[in-house]
Write a protein that holds these residues in place. Structure first.
Motif, PDB file in Angstrom:
ATOM      1  N   ASP A 257      -5.833   7.625  -5.552  1.00  0.00           N
ATOM      2  CA  ASP A 257      -5.676   6.322  -5.994  1.00  0.00           C
ATOM      3  C   ASP A 257      -4.272   5.666  -5.808  1.00  0.00           C
ATOM      4  O   ASP A 257      -3.158   5.504  -6.465  1.00  0.00           O
ATOM      5  N   LEU A 258      -4.305   5.256  -4.313  1.00  0.00           N
ATOM      6  CA  LEU A 258      -3.198   4.698  -3.621  1.00  0.00           C
ATOM      7  C   LEU A 258      -3.742   3.213  -3.425  1.00  0.00           C
ATOM      8  O   LEU A 258      -4.712   2.997  -3.292  1.00  0.00           O
TER       9      LEU A 258
ATOM     10  N   MET B 217       4.565  -4.448 -12.153  1.00  0.00           N
ATOM     11  CA  MET B 217       3.332  -4.209 -11.178  1.00  0.00           C
ATOM     12  C   MET B 217       2.211  -3.700 -12.097  1.00  0.00           C
ATOM     13  O   MET B 217       2.109  -2.956 -12.941  1.00  0.00           O
ATOM     14  N   HIS B 218       0.854  -4.279 -11.725  1.00  0.00           N
ATOM     15  CA  HIS B 218      -0.208  -3.851 -12.239  1.00  0.00           C
ATOM     16  C   HIS B 218      -0.657  -2.564 -11.776  1.00  0.00           C
ATOM     17  O   HIS B 218      -0.648  -2.512 -10.629  1.00  0.00           O
ATOM     18  N   SER B 219      -1.026  -1.861 -12.661  1.00  0.00           N
ATOM     19  CA  SER B 219      -1.860  -0.541 -12.451  1.00  0.00           C
ATOM     20  C   SER B 219      -3.120  -0.825 -11.600  1.00  0.00           C
ATOM     21  O   SER B 219      -3.961  -1.720 -11.813  1.00  0.00           O
ATOM     22  N   LEU B 220      -3.444   0.302 -10.532  1.00  0.00           N
ATOM     23  CA  LEU B 220      -4.505   0.118  -9.778  1.00  0.00           C
ATOM     24  C   LEU B 220      -5.624   0.591 -10.395  1.00  0.00           C
ATOM     25  O   LEU B 220      -5.592   1.628 -11.072  1.00  0.00           O
ATOM     26  N   ALA B 221      -6.741   0.072  -9.984  1.00  0.00           N
ATOM     27  CA  ALA B 221      -8.048   0.640 -10.576  1.00  0.00           C
ATOM     28  C   ALA B 221      -8.274   1.952  -9.567  1.00  0.00           C
ATOM     29  O   ALA B 221      -7.661   2.225  -8.468  1.00  0.00           O
ATOM     30  N   PRO B 222      -9.250   2.797 -10.089  1.00  0.00           N
ATOM     31  CA  PRO B 222      -9.363   3.901  -9.426  1.00  0.00           C
ATOM     32  C   PRO B 222      -9.792   3.601  -7.819  1.00  0.00           C
ATOM     33  O   PRO B 222     -10.420   2.654  -7.637  1.00  0.00           O
ATOM     34  N   ILE B 223      -9.702   4.506  -7.033  1.00  0.00           N
ATOM     35  CA  ILE B 223      -9.842   4.032  -5.444  1.00  0.00           C
ATOM     36  C   ILE B 223     -11.402   3.953  -5.401  1.00  0.00           C
ATOM     37  O   ILE B 223     -12.008   3.280  -4.397  1.00  0.00           O
ATOM     38  N   SER B 224     -11.906   4.817  -6.162  1.00  0.00           N
ATOM     39  CA  SER B 224     -13.460   4.826  -5.981  1.00  0.00           C
ATOM     40  C   SER B 224     -14.172   3.600  -6.333  1.00  0.00           C
ATOM     41  O   SER B 224     -15.242   3.096  -5.933  1.00  0.00           O
ATOM     42  N   GLN B 225     -13.420   2.746  -7.392  1.00  0.00           N
ATOM     43  CA  GLN B 225     -13.899   1.236  -7.601  1.00  0.00           C
ATOM     44  C   GLN B 225     -13.447   0.317  -6.725  1.00  0.00           C
ATOM     45  O   GLN B 225     -14.133  -0.509  -6.341  1.00  0.00           O
ATOM     46  N   ARG B 226     -12.037   0.363  -6.218  1.00  0.00           N
ATOM     47  CA  ARG B 226     -11.756  -0.472  -5.390  1.00  0.00           C
ATOM     48  C   ARG B 226     -12.336  -0.503  -3.994  1.00  0.00           C
ATOM     49  O   ARG B 226     -12.585  -1.420  -3.351  1.00  0.00           O
ATOM     50  N   ALA B 227     -12.539   0.578  -3.420  1.00  0.00           N
ATOM     51  CA  ALA B 227     -13.094   0.791  -2.101  1.00  0.00           C
ATOM     52  C   ALA B 227     -14.616   0.051  -1.901  1.00  0.00           C
ATOM     53  O   ALA B 227     -15.096  -0.456  -0.899  1.00  0.00           O
ATOM     54  N   GLU B 228     -15.342  -0.021  -3.235  1.00  0.00           N
ATOM     55  CA  GLU B 228     -16.746  -0.398  -3.173  1.00  0.00           C
ATOM     56  C   GLU B 228     -17.640   0.164  -1.877  1.00  0.00           C
ATOM     57  O   GLU B 228     -18.010  -0.543  -1.198  1.00  0.00           O
ATOM     58  N   ALA B 229     -17.482   1.589  -1.796  1.00  0.00           N
ATOM     59  CA  ALA B 229     -18.145   2.120  -0.955  1.00  0.00           C
ATOM     60  C   ALA B 229     -19.411   2.013  -0.824  1.00  0.00           C
ATOM     61  O   ALA B 229     -20.141   2.370  -1.834  1.00  0.00           O
ATOM     62  N   PRO B 230     -20.271   1.606   0.184  1.00  0.00           N
ATOM     63  CA  PRO B 230     -21.668   1.707   0.204  1.00  0.00           C
ATOM     64  C   PRO B 230     -22.463   3.051   0.071  1.00  0.00           C
ATOM     65  O   PRO B 230     -21.857   3.953   0.941  1.00  0.00           O
TER      66      PRO B 230
END
Length: 367
Positions: A140-141, A1-14
């Motif tokens: 980071d989930l 399983m690939h490790s996830l990028a930080p949630i702050s990056q994956r969310a791409e929150a405006p």
């Protein structure tokens, strides 16, 4: 399983939410005083879309008054120049999530105001706000932005979700089984050992919640429910149609040694609290009877603890509920099931005579 990028990056929150300019509506957050207007709009949309259900004022109020609800930031209402509610949006963020941060988008546009671009802009606002909510958790989930639609909902709704980047990932079947008149006999289920069928009671409600959390741990998209979540949608709850199977003499030593036993259950065992092995929680949705054309009892949740599977606990609870529906003069028993349920529920329901009547699906963006 690939490790996830930080949630702050994956969310791409405006940094800011998109403006909603289509339709010339006036926008503001919802308040609990808007319950009546939201009910009228919701049921107008359900009727226009051919949905097999209607909402009640108590259900709407329960949504607005949920203790974790942020009405000021996670809801939006659009009014026309006459002050009539024409569009609504709400984002649900379940507080008990442990392995996936989930957000759900609900709402819609009055049938008379569709085709003006309001829905597309409103849903874009919801997705953007959901991204902000996810990023703000700092957890980071895996994360999910989801919305639901009936299979036969208007095509533009399905296109709206696809345009926003959501994909249909889960499919659900609404099942019906006659219980009145000349319907097939409801089975009588004999329990073995120290398992006993009992009516639902407030004293056993938390034990039922723990059983539900355990039963659904291996189901896709399921997360533990807090007590506030478990009791939130009780406006139509029918305790007289709800049944539990308790283990009067649980093998505490064996259950504590079983790797399938979750931490809250282990603590309950150590404390000597009751252990619910299976459950069937039911409701009576009277507002839906004229829509469907028949009366029914609805099984909201049904399950068996993982360590008790194969001992007919859920079947006994369901059969008791079905009999209670019949004794109350209902025409049918109804429930909803994930078509990929890993516990074999589809086969169980088919063996009892349940057949599909409607279908729905969940669209989502997985982060």
């Amino acid at each position: 399983m690939h490790s996830l990028a930080p949630i702050s990056q994956r969310a791409e929150a405006p940094a800011t939410l998109p403006a909603i300019t289509a339709g010339g509506l006036r926008w503001r957050p919802a308040t609990t005083d808007d319950a009546d207007a939201i009910l009228v709009l919701s049921n107008t949309m359900h009727e226009a879309d051919g949905a097999p259900y209607r909402e009640t004022i108590d259900e709407v109020r329960a949504d607005l008054e949920a203790p974790w609800r942020r009405l000021d930031t996670d809801t939006l209402l659009g009014f026309d120049d006459a002050g009539e509610l024409r569009a609504t949006a709400m984002i649900e963020t379940p507080p008990g999530d442990e392995s996936t941060v989930r957000t759900y988008c609900f709402g819609g546009v009055h049938p008379e105001r569709r085709g003006e671009g309001i829905g597309r802009e409103l849903f874009a606002w919801q997705v953007a706000r959901a991204r902000q909510i996810i990023a703000a958790t700092g957890r980071d989930l895996p994360a999910r932005i989801a919305a639901f639609a009936e299979d036969d909902a208007p095509v533009p709704l399905h296109r709206l979700y696809a345009h926003a980047g959501l994909e249909a990932r889960r499919f659900y079947s609404d099942l019906k089984r006659p219980v009145g008149g000349d319907a097939p006999l409801i089975p009588r289920v004999e329990l073995t050992g120290s398992l006993r069928l009992v009516p639902w009671s407030e004293e056993l409600d938390d034990a039922a919640r723990l059983a539900h959390n355990d039963a659904f741990r291996d189901h896709w998209g399921s997360e533990p429910q807090t007590m506030a979540q478990w009791t939130k949608n009780r406006s139509e709850f029918a305790p007289e149609w709800s049944f539990l199977v308790v283990d009067e003499q649980p093998d505490v030593k064996a259950l504590l040694a079983d790797p399938r036993t979750d931490a809250p259950t282990a603590q309950a065992l150590r404390d000597g609290r009751p252990i619910v092995a299976g459950y069937a929680m039911s409701s009576r949705y009277d507002a839906d009877f004229p829509v469907r054309g028949y009366s029914f009892g609805y099984t909201d949740v049904l399950g068996t603890r993982r360590a008790y599977r194969g001992r007919k606990a859920a079947l006994a609870a369901l059969a008791a509920s079905m009999q209670a529906f019949a004794d109350a003069g209902m025409d049918a028993a109804v429930l909803d099931v994930d078509t990929e349920n890993p516990s074999g529920a589809q086969g169980l329901y088919a063996s009892l005579g349940y057949v599909k009547e409607h279908g729905s699906r969940m669209y989502s963006i997985e982060l």
